[in-house]
Write an enzyme that holds these catalytic residues in place. Structure first.
Site, mmCIF file in Angstrom:
data_model
loop_
_atom_site.group_PDB
_atom_site.id
_atom_site.type_symbol
_atom_site.label_atom_id
_atom_site.label_comp_id
_atom_site.label_asym_id
_atom_site.label_seq_id
_atom_site.Cartn_x
_atom_site.Cartn_y
_atom_site.Cartn_z
ATOM 1 N N THR A 46 35.513 55.089 43.035
ATOM 2 C CA THR A 46 36.556 54.844 42.044
ATOM 3 C C THR A 46 35.904 54.443 40.735
ATOM 4 O O THR A 46 34.949 53.676 40.727
ATOM 5 C CB THR A 46 37.542 53.751 42.505
ATOM 6 O OG1 THR A 46 38.373 53.389 41.379
ATOM 7 C CG2 THR A 46 36.838 52.507 43.016
ATOM 8 N N THR B 34 42.555 54.230 41.849
ATOM 9 C CA THR B 34 42.376 55.283 42.845
ATOM 10 C C THR B 34 42.456 54.564 44.170
ATOM 11 O O THR B 34 42.305 53.348 44.220
ATOM 12 C CB THR B 34 40.981 55.943 42.675
ATOM 13 O OG1 THR B 34 41.026 56.850 41.586
ATOM 14 C CG2 THR B 34 40.529 56.711 43.892
HETATM 15 N N1 ASP Z 1 37.841 58.230 39.561
HETATM 16 C C1 ASP Z 1 39.210 58.501 39.208
HETATM 17 C C2 ASP Z 1 39.252 59.634 38.246
HETATM 18 O O1 ASP Z 1 38.410 59.703 37.366
HETATM 19 C C3 ASP Z 1 39.887 57.339 38.592
HETATM 20 C C4 ASP Z 1 39.646 56.031 39.242
HETATM 21 O O2 ASP Z 1 38.950 55.909 40.220
HETATM 22 O O3 ASP Z 1 40.182 55.059 38.758
HETATM 23 O O4 ASP Z 1 40.148 60.428 38.323
#
Ligand code: ASP
Length: 307
Positions: free
Chosen positions: A225, A174
């Site tokens: 994230t 992210t």
């Molecule tokens: N938090 C993000 C999601 O669950 C993914 C990530 O941060 O890697 O969509």
């Protein structure tokens, strides 16, 4: 007007193994982080708002193919891309977010347009893309979002799914930015392709104000994230703000409690970047690594991947 300003950015947290990281690849990631940090910092330095700075930084990260947002967004379980993004301004708690869009070049720009021109906070899917057309937001076709690295990751995830019915996918990534401008205004923005092989229609924490993204001038700005489902259930951004506002914790104490204690107890792998109203910066994560960088007018400058 305060003189103090600062910005922090991230390019995702997760299993970033030193063993699979080459010096060349590391240099590429760092180049992307530095370009985004520089963009946001210059906006703040020139007297721009924190909102402009976080949007500007996130656009650079969305255009950079190695990060999971915009151009480098991961594949979902039907081989498509569904991106989520949000932006929040701490002065009046204004927020805008978009979920499940497939053809928007820079979802963070659409999130801002939703905040400023739609009269709503969140738009999703086809409705969001219709609104984007009215706002002259740039579209891209499927080919733009194809990257070989993401396609391979999806193929691997698909294979695991076949042998492992109870599949738990830990392909994170992210991008996000938080900033404090010279006028004391905080802002946060987050943008993502979600998790590799996620179910069609799944929405993570990134576009949920209070969960993956939060900004409040009384407390702090946060961009998260990690494993989105756990971050939604933990209402991470707002929790950190509440710990500061109602319990009198410092930014560091609040971040440490949420990331290293509360999230760990729930199995919530990931991290976040946060800036408080005084310009203090925290970038905690409980995963192996987190692509991150920060810079402040008082001289702090960091670009890091590992602890
Ligand atoms: N938090 C993000 C999601 O669950 C993914 C990530 O941060 O890697 O969509």
């Amino acid at each position: 007007m305060t003189n103090n300003f600062s910005i922090a950015i991230h390019g995702g947290a997760g299993t970033i193994l030193r063993s699979t990281m080459t010096p060349e690849l590391q240099a590429q990631y760092e180049t992307g982080l530095e370009a985004a940090l520089d963009k946001g910092y210059k906006i703040l330095e020139a007297g721009g708002s924190s909102l402009e700075a976080v949007e500007g930084a996130v656009v650079i990260l969305e255009d950079f193919p190695l990060f999971n947002a915009g151009k480098g967004a991961v594949f979902n379980n039907v081989g498509g891309h569904e991106m989520d993004a949000s932006i929040m301004f701490g002065e009046g708690l204004e927020a805008g977010a978009v979920c499940g869009v497939s053809h928007i070049k820079n979802p963070v720009k659409l999130a801002r347009a939703i905040m400023e021109h739609s009269g709503h906070v969140i738009l999703c899917g086809e409705g969001a893309e219709q609104f984007a057309k009215l706002q002259n937001i740039t579209f891209e076709d499927d080919a733009y979002f194809y990257t070989e690295q993401r396609y391979k990751q999806w193929q691997e995830a698909l294979k695991e799914d076949k042998v492992q019915l109870d599949h738990s996918d830990k392909k994170f990534g992210t991008v996000g930015a938080v900033a404090l401008d010279k006028y004391g205004n905080l802002a946060a923005a987050t943008s993502t392709g979600g998790m590799t092989n996620k179910k069609f229609g799944r929405v993570g924490d990134s576009p949920i104000p209070g969960a993956g993204t939060y900004a409040n001038n009384n407390t702090c700005a946060v961009s998260c994230t990690g494993h989105g489902e756990l971050f939604i259930r933990s209402v991470v951004g707002y929790d950190i703000s509440c710990l500061i506002e109602y319990k009198g914790l410092s930014l560091k104490e609040a971040c440490d409690l949420v990331v290293y204690d509360k999230l760990v107890k729930m199995g919530g792998e990931g991290g976040l970047i946060a800036i408080d109203k005084h310009g203090n910066i925290e970038m905690p994560f409980n995963s192996e690594g987190m692509y991150r960088a920060c810079r402040s007018s008082n001289g702090r400058y960091e670009v890091k991947i590992y602890p």
